[in-house]
Structure formats: C-alpha cells, structure tokens
Design an enzyme around this catalytic site. Structure first.
Site, PDB file in Angstrom:
ATOM      1  N   GLN A   1       0.778  -1.242   0.000  1.00  0.00           N
ATOM      2  CA  GLN A   1       0.000   0.000   0.000  1.00  0.00           C
ATOM      3  C   GLN A   1       0.810   1.293   0.000  1.00  0.00           C
ATOM      4  O   GLN A   1       0.472   2.237  -0.729  1.00  0.00           O
ATOM      5  CB  GLN A   1      -0.944   0.019   1.224  1.00  0.00           C
ATOM      6  N   SER A   2       1.849   1.356   0.823  1.00  0.00           N
ATOM      7  CA  SER A   2       2.502   2.659   1.017  1.00  0.00           C
ATOM      8  C   SER A   2       3.137   3.172  -0.282  1.00  0.00           C
ATOM      9  O   SER A   2       2.866   4.301  -0.714  1.00  0.00           O
ATOM     10  CB  SER A   2       3.561   2.565   2.118  1.00  0.00           C
TER      11      SER A   2
ATOM     12  N   THR B   1      13.801  -9.872 -11.381  1.00  0.00           N
ATOM     13  CA  THR B   1      14.990  -9.019 -11.219  1.00  0.00           C
ATOM     14  C   THR B   1      16.108  -9.739 -10.479  1.00  0.00           C
ATOM     15  O   THR B   1      17.133  -9.141 -10.181  1.00  0.00           O
ATOM     16  CB  THR B   1      14.619  -7.733 -10.461  1.00  0.00           C
TER      17      THR B   1
ATOM     18  N   ARG C   1      20.461  -6.448  -1.929  1.00  0.00           N
ATOM     19  CA  ARG C   1      20.654  -7.879  -2.189  1.00  0.00           C
ATOM     20  C   ARG C   1      20.402  -8.202  -3.655  1.00  0.00           C
ATOM     21  O   ARG C   1      20.983  -9.115  -4.224  1.00  0.00           O
ATOM     22  CB  ARG C   1      19.694  -8.717  -1.313  1.00  0.00           C
TER      23      ARG C   1
ATOM     24  N   LYS D   1      10.910  -5.093   9.236  1.00  0.00           N
ATOM     25  CA  LYS D   1       9.762  -4.973   8.325  1.00  0.00           C
ATOM     26  C   LYS D   1       8.619  -4.300   9.089  1.00  0.00           C
ATOM     27  O   LYS D   1       8.470  -4.532  10.290  1.00  0.00           O
ATOM     28  CB  LYS D   1       9.283  -6.353   7.892  1.00  0.00           C
ATOM     29  N   VAL D   2       7.827  -3.549   8.388  1.00  0.00           N
ATOM     30  CA  VAL D   2       6.738  -2.831   9.071  1.00  0.00           C
ATOM     31  C   VAL D   2       5.472  -2.820   8.213  1.00  0.00           C
ATOM     32  O   VAL D   2       5.543  -2.625   6.999  1.00  0.00           O
ATOM     33  CB  VAL D   2       7.169  -1.379   9.390  1.00  0.00           C
ATOM     34  N   TYR D   3       4.342  -3.029   8.858  1.00  0.00           N
ATOM     35  CA  TYR D   3       3.030  -2.847   8.226  1.00  0.00           C
ATOM     36  C   TYR D   3       2.294  -1.700   8.925  1.00  0.00           C
ATOM     37  O   TYR D   3       2.688  -1.252  10.001  1.00  0.00           O
ATOM     38  CB  TYR D   3       2.198  -4.131   8.329  1.00  0.00           C
ATOM     39  N   GLU D   4       1.211  -1.289   8.291  1.00  0.00           N
ATOM     40  CA  GLU D   4       0.411  -0.142   8.744  1.00  0.00           C
ATOM     41  C   GLU D   4       0.280  -0.003  10.266  1.00  0.00           C
ATOM     42  O   GLU D   4       0.655   1.000  10.850  1.00  0.00           O
ATOM     43  CB  GLU D   4      -0.980  -0.256   8.105  1.00  0.00           C
TER      44      GLU D   4
ATOM     45  N   ASP E   1       0.651   3.744   6.021  1.00  0.00           N
ATOM     46  CA  ASP E   1       0.924   3.388   4.627  1.00  0.00           C
ATOM     47  C   ASP E   1       0.653   4.560   3.692  1.00  0.00           C
ATOM     48  O   ASP E   1       1.567   5.128   3.092  1.00  0.00           O
ATOM     49  CB  ASP E   1       0.053   2.210   4.205  1.00  0.00           C
TER      50      ASP E   1
ATOM     51  N   GLY F   1      -8.021  20.593  20.802  1.00  0.00           N
ATOM     52  CA  GLY F   1      -7.494  21.874  20.323  1.00  0.00           C
ATOM     53  C   GLY F   1      -8.155  23.027  21.054  1.00  0.00           C
ATOM     54  O   GLY F   1      -8.756  22.841  22.121  1.00  0.00           O
ATOM     55  N   GLY F   2      -8.061  24.188  20.474  1.00  0.00           N
ATOM     56  CA  GLY F   2      -8.575  25.393  21.134  1.00  0.00           C
ATOM     57  C   GLY F   2     -10.098  25.454  21.180  1.00  0.00           C
ATOM     58  O   GLY F   2     -10.660  26.205  21.974  1.00  0.00           O
TER      59      GLY F   2
END
Ligand code: COA
Length: 415
Positions: free
Chosen positions: A16-17, A73, A103, A135-138, A167, A246-247
């Site tokens: 997604q990202s 690739t 790699r 590794k990272v997900y949302e 993402d 907030g304000g």
C-alpha cells in the site's frame, strides 16, 4: 498537458505505502512503470479477493493509471532489463524490506553509477536507528509513531485508526519528497536519495500530540474534557476519546436514530465565536451570560456537561438536520458518514473524488479519485493494469528491445 508529463517512474512498489505514492504521481501525469515478479506480481493482487482469480480491489484501488511489466529481477537477464530501466527513468520508487534492493544488486551507489540523475525514493518502516532493519506494516507504524497511544478512550486500550496514516500517509510524504527532488534536479542536474520512514510520517501526523506531551509537563491539559472533571491524565498525552484537544472543544454526539443506526452521530464544535448561536439553538439562552459559562476558560471544567446538554438537543434531530440547522449559524459540525453514504454521495461523484472505473475482468467498481484538484492538470482515473499487461510495449517502446530479444527473455523466464 499534465503537471508531471515527461517524468518516467520505475515503480518498484508493492502493498500500500509505495503504490499510494506512485498512483498519485501517475495521476499528476508521470509515466509509471510498475515492475512485478512474473507469475505472482504484487501480493495484493491476490489478497482480500472478492471475485475468484480477479485482481483484488485492494490492488485495483491503489494502482490506477500505471503500466505493468513483469520482470524477474533476480535473474541475470532480468537484471539487465532493470539496468536499462534505471538508465531510462527519472525516479525509482520502492518499499521493499530493508536491504532487499542491495541484495538484488541495486544499491544506491550502483544506481548512481548507472544514472546520476536518478531519484531513488524509498518507504521504510523506520529511519536509521535501532529498528532500521525491521519490516513494518500499517498498524505497526501507527503504534510506533504515537498514534495508537493517543487514540481511544482514556480507560481503554490503545487503538489503531482506520485512516491508513502509516501506509498511505507515508506514501503522500514520499510523493512530496520526489516532486521536490525533481525540482531541485532542475538546478543541480543530480538525483538524490529520498526516504520517508513510516514512524516519522505517523509522528508528523501526530504532531499536535507531541505538542500536548510538552504542555502536560507544565500543567493539566484543560482542553481535554477529563481534565476538566479533575481526572489526573498522567505525564504524557493521554487517549482522549473524541475530544478535539485543540482550542475549540468538540465531541461526537448522538442524533435521532442512534439506537439502531451505528452512524447516527454528529461531531459538534463549540467554537467560541458562535457560542451565543449555540446557546440559542440548543435552548440554553441563559448560558450566554450565566457565570461559569460566558467565556471559554470558564467553560473548560464543564465541557462534558455542556456536551451532554447539547446532545439532548441533537438526539431530537437527524445528523443531516443538525448540519442544516448549524451551518447557517456558522456552527462547525459534521455528520458521521458511513462508507455507504460516501459511496452514494452525488457531490463526490461530480468532483471526481469517488469514481466508477471499468475493469476488463471485474467489471465496474468504485474507487477514490485524486484528492488533489489542479486547474491546469486534470486527472482521468484509468483502471489498474493486469499483471504484465504492458511488458512487451515497455520493452519495445521504452527500452528499444527487438521482438527476438523479447522472445528470448520470455524463454528464460526473465519476464
Ligand atoms: N523479481 C524477483 N524478486 C523480487 C521482485 C522481482 N520483480 N520483486 C521483489 N522481489 C523480492 C525481493 O528482492 C525480496 O527478496 P529477498 O528477501 O531475497 O531480498 C523478496 O521479493 C521479498 O520482498 P520484501 O519486501 O521483503 O517482501 P515481504 O512480503 O517479505 O515484506 C513488507 C513486505 C511490506 C513487510 C516489506 O516489504 C517492508 O517492510 N517494506 C517497507 C515498509 C513498507 O512499505 N511497509 C508497508 C507496506 S504497505
């Protein structure tokens, strides 16, 4: 003519990202060449499928206006094709796990050798530091970027939010970095490396919560309704339910039908400038002058009670009636809209924010169009490409391969 016409993107993104970023660049006119592994492609083509063997909505909704080439690739001949793409394109965008591109033999140094004008843009979970190899997900990013600790109710657990700030939020940041790098290249002639880390992007979107962390060191966060009730919120930004924080105090209030409609709610803001209008509207004209109610600081310790009283009024109206009655009085509020209501909203169809697209395999589906509207760079949302749909076209027209060379790449399973 489109804003980014002439810009060639080597789109090495997945999930997604990264695709959010390149889809945006494609909408702005860039020629976006999505490179995918032969046979499988982007994993999201097959995830959350609603129709057997057809690209999922997850994929189609994130990959509009792109061309697609398949390329292994990791094979020698596939690497050669990739090298030619690197030499030809202006921007390489990727969001592989840390180290994957190295790699594969395409380190930043190697890419610079091949094409010094290349802008190499990456999404990673973390910037340099203890977690850079992860590794990272949302939702991991939402937790590590400060969003989860500040979302939810004070006495409940941390919550992730539906908005994909990890993402899609990071993809948006990366797109801005790429456009800025293209602009700088006009002056320097050089490419550069652009990194958007998901933790950093989420934290940027939670900027106001870091503000509140520092404010709480100096005293209670009185704009949070629980502080008004005398609750000790601790030593860092708490989860504050639906407080605006907030304000201008705000809260989500029940509307007519809330007992059976999960979305019969309205966000209501008691903006100081229209306090008198609010008092009249909800049948509390005495609040305009009553001691403890007349000015915003006086009201801070009564925010919850005030919203309870306003809710008694909103419960007698539908969320749309509340909107209709508040708007002429300049009272800021917004109905809680379901995805169904958004999908059916004619105004969003007219502006191209919600678009119906036709796909050769799945038929018609709804998607979100480009949220950025430009007067001189109109967006036409085109369906996502099938896996490898443009492989031959790209090899021939962009890279100048002959038919026999393409046949040999196919025979070696490089494409
Ligand atoms: N041909 C051959 N190999 C290919 C290829 C192609 N066209 N495209 C990708 N690959 C290989 C990669 O080189 C990598 O190989 P390696 O592990 O041997 O080096 C492999 O496919 C898997 O890539 P990876 O990125 O590790 O995928 P994953 O499914 O294991 O992890 C993520 C997915 C999202 C967790 C990971 O990519 C990631 O952390 N990305 C950065 C953060 C991010 O964008 N997260 C949000 C995603 S929405």
């Amino acid at each position: 003519m489109k804003a980014l016409e002439g810009v060639k993107i080597l789109d090495f993104t997945h999930v997604q990202s990264g695709p959010t970023c390149t889809q945006l660049l494609a909408w702005l006119g860039a020629d976006c060449i999505k490179v995918e592994r032969p046979g499988t492609g982007d994993a999201t083509r097959g995830q959350l499928r609603d129709i057997p063997d057809v690209d999922s909505l997850y994929f189609t909704m994130l990959n509009h206006n792109k061309r697609a080439i398949t390329l292994n690739t990791k094979s020698e001949s596939g690497k050669e094709v990739l090298e030619r793409l690197v030499k030809t394109c202006d921007v390489l965008v990727e969001n592989f796990a840390p180290g994957a591109l190295d790699r594969m033999g395409f380190s930043w140094e190697r890419i610079q050798e091949l094409n010094p004008r290349m802008i190499m843009a990456s999404v990673k979970g973390f910037g340099p530091g203890p977690y850079e190899d992860c590794k990272v997900y949302e939702n991991v990013a939402q937790c590590t970027g400060g969003s989860a600790s500040t979302t939810g109710f004070f006495d409940g657990p941390p919550l992730v939010t539906a908005a994909q700030i990890g993402d899609s939020g990071t993809g948006l940041h990366l797109a801005l970095g790429i456009v800025a790098a293209l602009f700088q290249r006009e002056q320097t002639g050089r490419g550069q490396k652009v990194l958007a880390a998901m933790q950093d992007s989420v934290l940027n979107l939670c900027r106001v919560k870091l503000r509140d962390h520092q404010r709480i060191q100096r005293g209670p966060l009185n704009e949070y309704s629980l502080a008004g009730k005398g609750v000790d919120l601790g030593d860092t930004t708490p989860r504050a339910g639906n407080d605006s924080g907030g304000g201008q105090p705000g809260w989500i209030l029940k509307c007519k039908g809330w007992e059976h409609d999960a979305n019969a709610y309205v966000y209501f803001i008691t903006q100081a400038a229209v306090w008198g209008n609010i008092c009249d509207l909800v049948g509390k004209p005495d609040w305009k002058t009553a001691p403890g109610y007349a000015s915003p600081p006086e009201r801070l310790d009564k925010i919850s009670d005030i919203f309870d009283a306003i809710e008694e009024w909103t419960k007698t109206k539908t969320k749309f009636e509340v909107m209709e009655l508040c708007n002429p009085l300049n009272i800021p509020c917004g109905p809680v809209l379901s995805m169904k209501e958004l999908a059916d909203e004619p105004a969003l169809r007219e502006t191209g924010t919600v678009v119906e697209v036709d796909h050769p395999e799945r038929g018609k589906y709804l998607t979100v169009g480009c949220p950025i509207k430009m007067s001189d760079s109109e967006v036409e949302v085109l369906r996502s490409p099938l896996l490898g749909e443009h492989t031959d076209e790209i090899l021939k027209d962009v890279l100048g391969y002959a038919d026999e060379e393409i046949a040999s790449l196919r025979a070696s399973k490089a494409i």
